[in-house]
Design a protein around this motif. Structure first.
Motif, PDB file in Angstrom:
ATOM      1  N   GLN A 120       8.261  28.016 -19.761  1.00 34.00           N
ATOM      2  CA  GLN A 120       8.000  27.348 -21.038  1.00 34.00           C
ATOM      3  C   GLN A 120       7.764  25.855 -20.802  1.00 34.00           C
ATOM      4  O   GLN A 120       8.514  25.209 -20.070  1.00 34.00           O
ATOM      5  CB  GLN A 120       9.187  27.536 -21.988  1.00 34.00           C
ATOM      6  N   MET A 122       7.859  22.426 -22.683  1.00 34.82           N
ATOM      7  CA  MET A 122       8.417  21.959 -23.952  1.00 34.82           C
ATOM      8  C   MET A 122       8.845  20.503 -23.910  1.00 34.82           C
ATOM      9  O   MET A 122       9.266  19.972 -22.885  1.00 34.82           O
ATOM     10  CB  MET A 122       9.611  22.824 -24.327  1.00 34.82           C
ATOM     11  N   SER A 248       4.736  25.020 -26.401  1.00 36.59           N
ATOM     12  CA  SER A 248       5.661  24.844 -27.523  1.00 36.59           C
ATOM     13  C   SER A 248       5.142  23.808 -28.499  1.00 36.59           C
ATOM     14  O   SER A 248       4.394  22.904 -28.121  1.00 36.59           O
ATOM     15  CB  SER A 248       7.023  24.364 -27.022  1.00 36.59           C
ATOM     16  N   THR A 256      10.658  27.032 -30.589  1.00 41.03           N
ATOM     17  CA  THR A 256      10.923  26.459 -29.267  1.00 41.03           C
ATOM     18  C   THR A 256      12.220  27.032 -28.693  1.00 41.03           C
ATOM     19  O   THR A 256      12.280  27.402 -27.514  1.00 41.03           O
ATOM     20  CB  THR A 256      11.024  24.922 -29.354  1.00 41.03           C
TER      21      THR A 256
END
Ligand SMILES: Nc1ncnc2c1ncn2[C@@H]1O[C@H](COP(=O)(O)OP(=O)(O)OP(=O)(O)O)[C@@H](O)[C@H]1O
Ligand SMILES: [Mg+2]
Length: 394
Positions: A120, A122, A248, A256
């Motif tokens: 991810q 973010m 995200s 998120t």
């Protein structure tokens, strides 16, 4: 005819709707000219040296396997030079892999016992290059033979449009929302669509995805905790991919956090400016608190890697270099060694919703293109090495 600009005495709701309609129309026209004639994106062919580099072989080896008929000639041969479609490259990879004694040499994806990589990207700082980094990583990994799924967790849909789907242009298909909503969700495989990039699939997003934020805020069903929605959706399609990359939104909301609970590694893209660094400190403070809440709820979090990626790096800008050095001194190898250079080649490409891998070198200033591509390659290759490490290969 261009409609008159509403006066400031109009109701704000009408004003906002009017601005949105006019903007969407203008974007649509701009995109239609960029994606003409049929509004679909396609991928450029790759020259023989590029193909050899992507396959990790020499030009001489390519000529040999063509000569022996091991891999078919590409359809596009101009003035004796071979140009490969990404699809032909993907096929060549599979053929060479079958013929190779070293398993995984050409098709390097995960093997039995190696777990799906869910990365991810973010940061709640807007514009920290989350989407740009995600699409570059996705293209790098797909071009190197991995089966990649990109999951767009941002209702803005930037990543979705970079994958050739334009939320602005009548995209009304299923999105991530339909698979993670609480009421009658659809199978995640119904949401996922192939892209024009071989090896790359997309779970798209559009504005409707923000409904998940609203619904999660009032969801009180203990059997359906919000933070397991994405993890459970990914589990349904696990076998089909080597790597999942999640973009995200610029906020630390339910999307998120649900992504964080599904991730096996995290990258925090960070532009080296004082405001961005202090905002990131706050982001991580909050993210840490939420991770604690998820863990207390019984969902163990374990990340193979948790890294900062310096984005929009400017080697000649002294204050930003000082900040980068400060981050490295403080966090050492938690900051990735490779950085994403700030480059007009990247910003020009993203204007047309492309990555540097889609741009033809001769259409740009070559030195600018080369510097940008080298930097993105270095980021991709470092992530690839971390993935191999997570698989226990090195
Ligand atoms: N390496 C780079 N060189 C030059 N421009 C860049 C680079 N990376 C990103 N940009 C530009 O910065 C802007 C923001 O990038 P991007 O959309 O990737 O950020 P983001 O973190 O996803 O933003 P948001 O928080 O809105 O989702 C874009 O216009 C993009 O073209
Ligand atoms: Mg973004």
């Amino acid at each position: 005819m261009i409609p008159a600009t509403p006066s400031i005495t109009d109701r704000p709701s009408e004003l906002a709707t009017d601005i949105s309609e006019r903007l969407n129309r203008a974007i649509r026209e701009h995109l239609l000219s960029a994606f003409a004639p049929d509004n679909t994106k396609s991928l450029r062919p790759f020259s023989a040296p590029e193909a050899a580099e992507l396959l990790g072989v020499s030009g001489q080896f390519m000529r040999k396997v063509h000569g022996e008929g091991t891999i078919p000639e590409p359809k596009d041969v101009r003035a004796g030079r071979r140009y490969y479609s990404a699809h032909e490259l993907w096929e060549a990879r599979q053929i060479l892999e079958k013929a190779s004694r070293t398993k995984g040499r050409y098709v390097p994806g995960r093997k039995e016992g190696e777990r799906l990589q869910v990365w991810q990207l973010m940061n709640f700082k807007g514009g920290s290059s989350k989407s740009t980094s995600t699409i570059h990583l996705a293209h790098y990994l797909a071009l190197h033979g991995y089966r990649v799924l990109v999951v767009d967790l941002d209702p803005q849909g930037s990543l979705t449009s970079m994958c050739g789907i334009n939320p602005e242009i009548e995209f009304d298909g299923l999105t991530v929302y339909d698979a993670i909503r609480y009421d009658d969700p659809v199978p995640f495989s119904d949401v996922i669509m192939p892209t024009y990039f071989p090896g790359l699939s997309l779970a798209p997003s559009r504005l409707l995805l923000s409904e998940f934020e609203t619904e999660s805020a009032v969801n009180s069903n203990p059997d359906q905790p919000f933070f397991l929605r994405i993890r459970n959706a990914l589990a349904q399609v696990e076998d089909q991919y080597d790597i999942v990359l999640m973009d995200s939104p610029p906020q630390l909301g339910f999307l998120t956090i649900s992504g964080m609970a599904a991730a096996t590694s995290l990258i925090v893209p960070l532009t080296p400016s004082m405001l961005d660094v202090s905002s990131t400190a706050q982001f991580l403070e909050l993210a840490g608190a939420y991770m604690g809440v998820i863990e207390d709820a019984g969902a163990a979090l374990q990340y193979d890697h948790f890294k900062f990626l310096i984005t929009r790096d400017e080697p000649t800008d002294v204050p930003s270099q000082q900040l980068t050095s400060f981050m490295r001194a403080l966090f050492m190898d938690r900051v990735m060694a490779a950085t994403a250079l700030k480059s007009t080649a990247i910003s020009d490409a993203t204007m047309l919703k492309q990555s540097i891998y889609e741009v033809v070198r001769s259409e740009m200033t070559r030195a600018t293109y080369d510097r940008a591509k080298q930097s993105m390659d270095a980021v991709g290759s470092e992530v690839e090495a971390m993935i191999h490490q997570a698989w226990g290969r090195s």
